[in-house]
Scaffold this active site. Sequence first.
Site, PDB file in Angstrom:
ATOM      1  N   HIS B  12     -20.655  13.284  42.912  1.00  0.00           N
ATOM      2  CA  HIS B  12     -20.477  11.993  43.715  1.00  0.00           C
ATOM      3  C   HIS B  12     -21.020  10.887  43.132  1.00  0.00           C
ATOM      4  CE1 HIS B  12     -20.554  10.883  48.124  1.00  0.00           C
ATOM      5  NE2 HIS B  12     -20.701   9.629  47.502  1.00  0.00           N
ATOM      6  N   HIS B  14     -20.164   6.420  42.372  1.00  0.00           N
ATOM      7  CA  HIS B  14     -19.481   5.211  42.446  1.00  0.00           C
ATOM      8  C   HIS B  14     -19.496   4.445  41.306  1.00  0.00           C
ATOM      9  CE1 HIS B  14     -19.291   5.370  46.995  1.00  0.00           C
ATOM     10  NE2 HIS B  14     -20.435   5.975  46.857  1.00  0.00           N
ATOM     11  N   LYS B  94     -11.362  12.185  50.109  1.00  0.00           N
ATOM     12  CA  LYS B  94     -12.447  11.759  50.785  1.00  0.00           C
ATOM     13  C   LYS B  94     -12.407  11.063  52.124  1.00  0.00           C
ATOM     14  CE  LYS B  94     -16.892  10.674  50.865  1.00  0.00           C
ATOM     15  NZ  LYS B  94     -17.566   9.416  49.827  1.00  0.00           N
ATOM     16  N   HIS B 131     -17.837  11.727  54.224  1.00  0.00           N
ATOM     17  CA  HIS B 131     -19.168  11.058  54.496  1.00  0.00           C
ATOM     18  C   HIS B 131     -19.456  11.367  55.867  1.00  0.00           C
ATOM     19  CE1 HIS B 131     -21.963   7.511  54.046  1.00  0.00           C
ATOM     20  NE2 HIS B 131     -22.078   7.827  55.383  1.00  0.00           N
ATOM     21  N   HIS B 165     -23.735  14.061  50.090  1.00  0.00           N
ATOM     22  CA  HIS B 165     -25.034  13.429  49.867  1.00  0.00           C
ATOM     23  C   HIS B 165     -25.670  13.763  51.392  1.00  0.00           C
ATOM     24  CE1 HIS B 165     -22.776  10.763  52.522  1.00  0.00           C
ATOM     25  NE2 HIS B 165     -22.338   9.986  51.505  1.00  0.00           N
ATOM     26  N   ASP B 237     -24.441   9.940  44.013  1.00  0.00           N
ATOM     27  CA  ASP B 237     -24.249   8.960  45.057  1.00  0.00           C
ATOM     28  C   ASP B 237     -24.454   7.438  44.344  1.00  0.00           C
ATOM     29  OD1 ASP B 237     -23.132   7.603  46.928  1.00  0.00           O
ATOM     30  OD2 ASP B 237     -24.481   8.083  48.475  1.00  0.00           O
TER      31      ASP B 237
END
Lengths: 329, 329
Positions: B12, B14, B94, B131, B165, B237
Site C-alpha cells: 500500500h 502513495h 481500490k 479504505h 491499513h 501507506d
Amino acid sequence: MEIKLKSPLDMHLHLREGAMLEAVAPLSAETFSGAVIMPNLVPPVDNLDRLKEYRAAIYSSIGDEAFCPFMTLFLRDYTEEELLEAKEHIIGVKLYPAGITTNSEGGVASLDAAEVVIAKLERLGIPLLVHGETNAFVMDREADFLDVYERWAQKFPKLMIVMEHITTAAAVRLLDRFENLHATVTVQHLLITLDDVAGGMLDPHLFCKPIAKRPEDREALVNAAVNAHPRLSFGSDSAPHPLSKKECCGCAAGVFTAPIGLQLMAEMFEAHGKLDNYQAFVSDNACRNYKITPPEKEVTLVKKPFTIPKAYGDVVPMWAGREIPWSIG
Amino acid sequence: MEIKLKSPLDMHLHLREGAMLEAVAPLSAETFSGAVIMPNLVPPVDNLDRLKEYRAAIYSSIGDEAFCPFMTLFLRDYTEEELLEAKEHIIGVKLYPAGITTNSEGGVASLDAAEVVIAKLERLGIPLLVHGETNAFVMDREADFLDVYERWAQKFPKLMIVMEHITTAAAVRLLDRFENLHATVTVQHLLITLDDVAGGMLDPHLFCKPIAKRPEDREALVNAAVNAHPRLSFGSDSAPHPLSKKECCGCAAGVFTAPIGLQLMAEMFEAHGKLDNYQAFVSDNACRNYKITPPEKEVTLVKKPFTIPKAYGDVVPMWAGREIPWSIG
C-alpha cells in the site's frame, strides 16, 4: 435580540507575563469582570512576593478597566503560616501533577504526599483547584484521575475542590455525587470534539490539554452548562501561544478564546432555549460558590454577525475567520 | 546480527506524480521489490490510459532498479469489458468512500450501489482493496465500517477483499473470521497510538487517516504481524506531503515511512523474538495471497544504529532525527 450579562467571570485563565500579558490581559478585561489567574509561569507563582508582583503586572496591563484578577498559588508543600498569610490574596491553590501540562514540571510528584498540604487547605478554608489528569492514554487521562477526586471529596469533606476544565461525561456524573466537588468547563470543550482537532485536517489551534473528547462527553458538558448546574462555572482556560509555537512540528497545547468566549457560548445557550441560565453559568454560580464579589460590569451581547479575527497580534484564536451569530454590543 | 529479506513488498503505497514522484519512488525502489500503487491522484487513475501513463512515469522515475509497481484502479462503475481489459495490468481495484481521505472526493457515494461493480470484480477474480472508514467520530470510523466488510465477505465469498491499513483490534478479530478477508497494516499503526500524535505536543508528522488508535488496538495489530497472520501483509501507506502542508494550520493526513519502514519493523519483530516471521509479513504472505511474483531482490538489515534523516528533500519522515537500532546493510 440582546442579552445583558452582569459581571461575567472567567474562572480559569492563562495570562502569561511580559509582552504576552500586555497583549492578552486587556482582551479579557474588556468583557470579563474578573478571572481566576493560573500560576503555572516559569518560575511558578509559588510565594506571596511573586504573586504580588504578578498581580501588579496584571493590573498595570489592563489600565483602568474594572477587572479583578483572582490570584492562585502553584501548589507545593506550603506551611500553614504561608497559607494563612496568603489567604486574603488568593482564591485558591492550584495543583498540577508533575509534567502533565504546560509548565507543570514543578508540580506534584506524589498525590498521596500532597495530602498533607491539602489537609491544611481544608482547615484554612482555601479552595483546591486541580488539573486532574494522569499520564494514561490521552483519551483516558481525565477519567483515570476521577478516583483521586472521589477519594479527596470523601477524605476532605469541608474542602472546596474544583475539577478544572472537565471534558468527560464521567466527570459530570462525579460532580453530581459530591457537594464539595465543583468544576469549570471551557468554551472549546462545550463546542468541539476530537473530530474537530483531528477528524479532518489536523487543527493545532484546537489542540489543548485535556484534549477534546467524544460526542457523548461534549453532550454531557453542554447539558450541565445550559441547565446551570449549580457547581459548574465557565473557565475558559484561554491559553495564548505565539503562532510560531502552534503551526509547527510539536505544537504547544492551548486554545485562545478570551475575546470570543462569551459570544460563542451565547449561541449554545440560545440553541438550547436556555439563555436565562447564561448568567448563572458565567457569573452567579461562581460568586456564590467561591464567595467573591467581582467589580460591577454589564456586558451586552447582541445577535449580530461577528467575524472572529484571524489573529490578535501574534495569537490565533479558536475558529479564526469564522462568522458567528453573536457579538459584543 | 543481520536479517536477509527476500523481495520485500509494500502492499500500500502513495507515490504521487511529477516532482514528488521523482523524489519518493526511488526511495521505495531502493529497499522494496515492488509496491501496490494507490490511484487517488487528481484526477484519479480510473481508466487504462491514465494507468499506463502513470506506470510509465513510475518506471521512468526509478531508473534501472528492480521494482514492480503493482497498479490499482480507482473504483467507479466500470463495465465488465473495461475490467476485463484492465485485469492483466492491475493487482486490484481500490474503493474509497467519497470524501473520506486525501483526494477521495470522486469516491463511492453509495456503498450499496457499488455492489454492482463489486460483483463484477468477484466474477473476474480481481481483488477489491478498500479504505474502510465511515464519517463517524474519528476514533470510531474504522470500527463503524466493519459491518460493511462482514456483509461483503459473506455476499461475495469468492472475492478477495483487502481491508487496507487496519488500525483496530476489532478489525483483527474480523480478519480471523472470514477466509476471503485480507488486510494490510502500516509501520506507524504498529508503533504508535493517538498518544504519540496528540498526547504530548501535537505531532503533524504522525497524523494520518485512519488516525492511530488505542494501546490495545496497537497490541492486537502487533500480535497479528509478528505472528505472521497468513492474510496480513505490510502496506506502508507511506504518503509524502511537502513540509508546507504538514507544519501549518490544517495539516494534511499522511505519514512518510517508505525509506525507513523495514528498519523500524525489524526492531519490533526482534523485540517479540519473531524475526523468523518477518519474511512472511513483508513478502511471502502477499506473494501467495495476491498470486504475484515480484522481481528478485535481497535486502540485508543489520543491527547497527541509524539516525532517521530530518528530511528527504522537502518531505519529513516519521520520527525524523531519531536513532533506531537497525539499518539497511
